[in-house]
Write a protein that holds these residues in place. Structure first.
Motif, short mmCIF file in Angstrom:
data_model
loop_
_atom_site.label_atom_id
_atom_site.label_comp_id
_atom_site.label_asym_id
_atom_site.label_seq_id
_atom_site.Cartn_x
_atom_site.Cartn_y
_atom_site.Cartn_z
N PRO A 199 -4.91 9.33 -9.41
CA PRO A 199 -4.40 8.05 -9.93
C PRO A 199 -2.92 7.81 -9.66
O PRO A 199 -2.49 6.67 -9.60
CB PRO A 199 -4.66 8.15 -11.44
CG PRO A 199 -5.79 9.11 -11.55
CD PRO A 199 -5.60 10.11 -10.44
N THR A 200 -2.13 8.89 -9.47
CA THR A 200 -0.68 8.71 -9.27
C THR A 200 -0.28 8.70 -7.80
O THR A 200 0.89 8.47 -7.49
CB THR A 200 0.09 9.84 -9.97
OG1 THR A 200 -0.37 11.10 -9.49
CG2 THR A 200 -0.10 9.75 -11.48
N GLU A 201 -1.21 8.95 -6.86
CA GLU A 201 -0.81 8.91 -5.46
C GLU A 201 -0.80 7.47 -4.98
O GLU A 201 -1.49 6.60 -5.51
CB GLU A 201 -1.70 9.79 -4.59
CG GLU A 201 -3.10 9.29 -4.33
CD GLU A 201 -3.91 10.24 -3.46
OE1 GLU A 201 -3.36 10.87 -2.54
OE2 GLU A 201 -5.12 10.36 -3.73
N LYS A 202 0.01 7.20 -3.98
CA LYS A 202 0.11 5.85 -3.43
C LYS A 202 -1.16 5.54 -2.63
O LYS A 202 -1.83 6.42 -2.10
CB LYS A 202 1.34 5.73 -2.53
CG LYS A 202 2.67 6.02 -3.23
CD LYS A 202 2.95 5.02 -4.32
CE LYS A 202 4.38 4.99 -4.81
NZ LYS A 202 4.89 6.23 -5.32
N VAL A 203 -1.48 4.26 -2.52
CA VAL A 203 -2.66 3.83 -1.80
C VAL A 203 -2.62 4.33 -0.36
O VAL A 203 -3.61 4.87 0.16
CB VAL A 203 -2.80 2.29 -1.82
CG1 VAL A 203 -3.99 1.85 -0.98
CG2 VAL A 203 -2.94 1.79 -3.25
N ALA A 204 -1.48 4.18 0.29
CA ALA A 204 -1.36 4.60 1.69
C ALA A 204 -1.57 6.10 1.84
O ALA A 204 -2.13 6.56 2.85
CB ALA A 204 0.00 4.19 2.25
N GLU A 205 -1.13 6.88 0.87
CA GLU A 205 -1.32 8.34 0.92
C GLU A 205 -2.81 8.68 0.85
O GLU A 205 -3.30 9.52 1.62
CB GLU A 205 -0.57 9.01 -0.22
CG GLU A 205 0.93 8.92 -0.12
CD GLU A 205 1.64 9.36 -1.38
OE1 GLU A 205 2.85 9.65 -1.29
OE2 GLU A 205 1.00 9.44 -2.46
N ALA A 206 -3.53 8.05 -0.05
CA ALA A 206 -4.97 8.30 -0.19
C ALA A 206 -5.72 7.85 1.07
O ALA A 206 -6.60 8.56 1.56
CB ALA A 206 -5.52 7.59 -1.42
N ALA A 257 -12.32 -0.35 -0.70
CA ALA A 257 -12.04 -0.30 -2.15
C ALA A 257 -10.55 -0.14 -2.43
O ALA A 257 -10.03 -0.72 -3.39
CB ALA A 257 -12.82 0.86 -2.78
N LEU A 258 -9.85 0.61 -1.59
CA LEU A 258 -8.41 0.82 -1.79
C LEU A 258 -7.60 -0.42 -1.44
O LEU A 258 -6.61 -0.75 -2.11
CB LEU A 258 -7.94 2.01 -0.95
CG LEU A 258 -8.38 3.40 -1.41
CD1 LEU A 258 -8.12 4.43 -0.33
CD2 LEU A 258 -7.67 3.78 -2.71
N LEU A 302 0.82 -1.20 0.00
CA LEU A 302 0.00 0.00 0.00
C LEU A 302 0.86 1.26 0.00
O LEU A 302 0.47 2.30 -0.53
CB LEU A 302 -0.93 0.02 1.22
CG LEU A 302 -1.85 -1.18 1.41
CD1 LEU A 302 -2.72 -0.98 2.63
CD2 LEU A 302 -2.70 -1.43 0.17
N VAL A 303 2.04 1.17 0.59
CA VAL A 303 2.98 2.30 0.63
C VAL A 303 3.67 2.47 -0.72
O VAL A 303 3.92 3.60 -1.15
CB VAL A 303 4.03 2.08 1.75
CG1 VAL A 303 5.08 3.19 1.74
CG2 VAL A 303 3.35 2.01 3.11
N ASP A 304 3.93 1.37 -1.40
CA ASP A 304 4.72 1.39 -2.63
C ASP A 304 3.90 1.54 -3.91
O ASP A 304 4.44 1.98 -4.93
CB ASP A 304 5.53 0.09 -2.75
CG ASP A 304 6.48 -0.12 -1.58
OD1 ASP A 304 6.85 0.88 -0.93
OD2 ASP A 304 6.84 -1.28 -1.32
N CYS A 305 2.62 1.18 -3.88
CA CYS A 305 1.85 1.04 -5.11
C CYS A 305 0.72 2.06 -5.25
O CYS A 305 0.21 2.58 -4.26
CB CYS A 305 1.25 -0.37 -5.20
SG CYS A 305 2.48 -1.68 -5.14
N THR A 306 0.34 2.30 -6.49
CA THR A 306 -0.79 3.18 -6.78
C THR A 306 -2.09 2.36 -6.78
O THR A 306 -2.07 1.14 -6.93
CB THR A 306 -0.59 3.87 -8.14
OG1 THR A 306 -0.29 2.89 -9.13
CG2 THR A 306 0.56 4.88 -8.07
N PRO A 307 -3.23 3.03 -6.63
CA PRO A 307 -4.51 2.31 -6.50
C PRO A 307 -4.93 1.57 -7.77
O PRO A 307 -4.55 1.93 -8.88
CB PRO A 307 -5.51 3.43 -6.18
CG PRO A 307 -4.69 4.58 -5.70
CD PRO A 307 -3.38 4.47 -6.42
#
Length: 200
Positions: free
Chosen positions: A73-80, A46-47, A23-28
């Motif tokens: 779309p370009t933010e990391k999952v953990a950021e969102a 959903a995330l 989740l820290v490394d990848c985009t949604p």
């Protein structure tokens, strides 16, 4: 993995992260990038779901809905996920086994007291006040409607104090997420409380 070798012997050090590191490394991976009227729990599900991780939501966390929440779309999952949780005054954490938890600040306590000389074998305490401020001001804006427009939607402010910081150290925070007044206030209080807790 790090390997070291010298005349005295060899040492191998292995360090890692649990599965939530994805989740820290990848985009949604999403079908839609925005939600209207969705709860934090629904957005978090959903995330997290495409990564096969379990999600645990406290009964008191994640129920209140967002008017609008948009994921870049370009933010990391953990950021969102962190951005959504902060807007609702909720903590996001993992348990080291790949499960993601959403909990109200301070809603859980350890089941046993830690007492020096009885059940504490070693302890280290660090104090770092660099992230603490005397006052927090959260600023946001939201879209106008027929029921609210002008200053009521473009001047949304939440404020909190940390009375332990005696010097003037103000911090102004511009929310990335459109917030209502109660959400802006909750975020200001969340910033004060979590920064205080993380300082020691």
């Amino acid at each position: 993995i790090r390997a070291e070798l010298d005349t005295e012997g060899r040492r191998i050090t292995v360090a890692g992260r649990d599965l939530s590191a994805d989740l820290v490394d990848c985009t949604p991976v999403l079908d839609s990038w925005e939600w209207r009227g969705a709860s934090l729990a629904e957005i978090a599900a959903a995330l997290v779901e495409p990564f096969g991780l379990a999600l645990d939501v406290d009964a008191t966390a994640g129920g209140e809905t967002f008017d609008l929440f948009v994921v870049e779309p370009t933010e990391k999952v953990a950021e969102a996920l962190d951005r959504a949780a902060r807007a609702k005054g909720v903590l996001v954490y993992t348990d080291g086994e790949g499960r993601v938890h959403l909990a109200e600040v301070g809603s859980r306590r350890a089941g046993v007291d830690l007492v020096e000389g009885r059940n504490v074998r070693r302890a280290e305490i660090r104090w770092d006040l660099t992230a603490r401020h005397s006052s927090y001001r959260v600023e946001s804006a939201t879209r106008g409607t027929s029921a609210g427009w002008g200053a009521s939607v473009i001047e949304i402010v939440g404020a909190a104090q940390d009375t332990a910081i005696l010097r003037s150290r103000p911090l102004r925070i511009r929310s990335e997420q459109a917030l209502g007044r109660s959400e802006a206030q909750r975020l200001a209080e969340w910033e004060a409380a979590t920064r205080r807790a993380r300082s020691s």
